[in-house]
Design an enzyme around this catalytic site. Structure first.
Site, short mmCIF file in Angstrom:
data_model
loop_
_atom_site.label_atom_id
_atom_site.label_comp_id
_atom_site.label_asym_id
_atom_site.label_seq_id
_atom_site.Cartn_x
_atom_site.Cartn_y
_atom_site.Cartn_z
N GLU A 13 46.15 16.20 101.67
CA GLU A 13 47.49 16.68 102.03
C GLU A 13 48.44 16.62 100.84
OE1 GLU A 13 47.56 14.79 106.57
OE2 GLU A 13 48.51 13.74 104.92
N ARG A 36 66.99 13.28 94.60
CA ARG A 36 66.00 12.31 94.11
C ARG A 36 66.59 11.29 93.12
NH1 ARG A 36 61.94 13.19 91.57
NH2 ARG A 36 60.60 11.72 92.62
N CYS A 92 81.80 13.70 95.71
CA CYS A 92 82.66 12.52 95.67
C CYS A 92 81.85 11.26 96.00
CB CYS A 92 83.80 12.69 96.65
SG CYS A 92 84.68 14.23 96.40
#
Ligand SMILES: *Cc1c(COP(=O)(O)O)cnc(C)c1O
Length: 421
Positions: A274, A313, A344
């Site tokens: 997978e 990430r 912000c």
């Protein structure tokens, strides 16, 4: 490794200057290489050719319909983690019998839908979930094929947010619990067909050793289960193959296959893989433009038009992504920048302390390794429409997702009439 190259001082994706796309589509924009995508898939296929595995691309790494369709056309199955991804997988034309379904929290209606569609296999993460699938299958007068996801208690030596195979993690069933259930309570689940076992020990794993340890542990379980007269046909090794973001030295598909193939053959099981990141991670970049260059006494900031809502990430995992200007025209020297987004939040830093050619407002930058867990994790935080996505094939490029508009963001909002004066 990938098809993003500098030619005459300009970044190209395959045969197309990236700047041409950025100018036509605007920024931020995700750009993917068709060739890289398929090349990675074929590398894995080739490396494991003697086992002819079922390779189910992990939709959660990149769910763009065009990308899924391309991989499905090449013979990939899909690995899904929700009813939403099931719908997407079917829309992409994936045959149901090529779909595997993991997730620790499958809802009853998701389970029903998957059974009715006839997916290949549920990867089951707990005994209560197994009982729930059995109950849904009985109600439908069907049987449900499953693999039990084993948590082998192996440390994959990756970031703690993306390690999933240790006893502390929420994923899977311990070997002891799986074995006890299969050997003593299997008659409680008459509507379940056991296909085999599933492992997914983490992501961005650079060495084969943790995989091997996990397979060995599950191998002992397979032996004991078979001794009790219960068949085990499949072993799903999950995803997790690492890629190069910075200076990693991940195992190649060939090296990985060389280590894994003999053990799989010994176990006499059919293999399922997978992969997500391995296929698509380095096949995509995020292109952004410098809005402002600002300095404080101690730091220089390049404020860009992509933020953590586009690529989370770095903020979420402290992940490193290479950053480079699209054109090395050079305004002069070099300087160290923090490349920051407009959101912000103090965490909205895409790249910290990078030495880059001196930047000016308007300069386009490429953020590399953004093909996996990039767009799929994007949000509309700060009222920001999500970026466009483009696929490059040779000399041609194609819009594969339109940029959202502010109107798209309000589509589901409701102002109840009763509240209005
Ligand atoms: C996320 C995930 C994958 C894909 O992981 P990569 O590290 O992107 O290869 C595969 N299987 C399962 C069950 C997952 O949750």
């Amino acid at each position: 490794m990938h098809d993003f190259h500098v030619r005459r001082g300009q970044l190209y994706c395959e045969q197309v200057p990236v700047d041409r796309i950025a100018s036509a589509v605007g920024t931020p924009v995700y750009i993917y290489s068709h060739h890289t995508l398929l090349d990675h898939f074929h590398k894995l296929q080739r490396a494991f050719r003697s086992l002819k595995p079922r390779i189910c691309f992990s939709v959660k790494a990149n769910g763009n319909l065009a990308i899924l369709k391309l991989l499905v056309q090449e013979g990939a199955g899909l690995d899904i983690v929700s009813g939403g991804e099931l719908f997407r997988a079917l829309q992409a034309g994936c045959p149901p019998e090529q779909i595997v379904f993991a997730s620790v929290g499958k809802r009853p209606e998701e389970i029903r839908e998957a059974i009715q569609r006839g997916i290949f296999c549920f990867n089951v993460e707990s005994i209560p979930e197994l009982l729930a699938i059995n109950a849904e299958a009985r109600r439908l007068g069907r049987t449900a094929p499953v693999a039990l996801r084993i948590n082998p208690n192996v440390d994959a030596h990756t970031h703690r947010y993306i390690t999933t195979g240790t006893a502390e993690s929420k994923f899977g069933i311990s070997i002891e619990d799986a074995e006890a259930f299969i050997l003593t309570r299997w008659r409680d689940v008459p509507a379940i067909t056991l296909l085999g076992f599933h492992l997914h020990i983490g992501s961005q794993i650079t060495k084969a050793a943790p995989f091997l340890t996990a397979i060995r542990r599950v191998g002992l379980l397979i032996r004991r289960v078979r001794q009790a007269g219960i068949g085990v046909e499949y072993l799903n090794l999950g995803g997790g193959l690492g890629i190069v973001y910075k200076d990693e030295r991940p195992q190649t598909a060939e090296a990985f296959a060389k280590v894994v193939t003999p053990v799989i053959k010994q176990l006499k099981v059919r293999l399922i893989l997978e992969p997500g990141r391995f296929i698509v991670g380095n096949a995509g970049i995020l292109v952004t433009r410098v809005l402002y260059v600002k300095g404080t006494r101690s730091r220089a900031f390049a404020v860009v038009d992509a933020g953590m809502n586009d690529l989370i990430r770095p903020a979420l995992y402290g992940a490193y992504h290479e950053v480079a200007p699209l054109k090395q025209n050079g305004h002069g020297g070099h300087r160290v920048y923090d490349v920051v987004g407009p959101i912000c939040e103090s965490a909205d830093v895409l790249a910290r302390e990078r030495r880059l050619p001196e930047l000016q407002a308007g300069d386009p930058l490429a953020i590399f390794g953004a093909g996996a867990y990039g767009f799929v994790m994007a949000s509309n935080y700060n009222g920001r429409p999500r970026a466009a996505e483009v696929l490059v094939k040779g000399r041609r490029w194609f819009l594969i997702r339109r940029r959202e508009t502010p109107k798209d963001l309000m589509r589901q909002d409701v102002i109840p009439a009763a509240l209005i004066k």
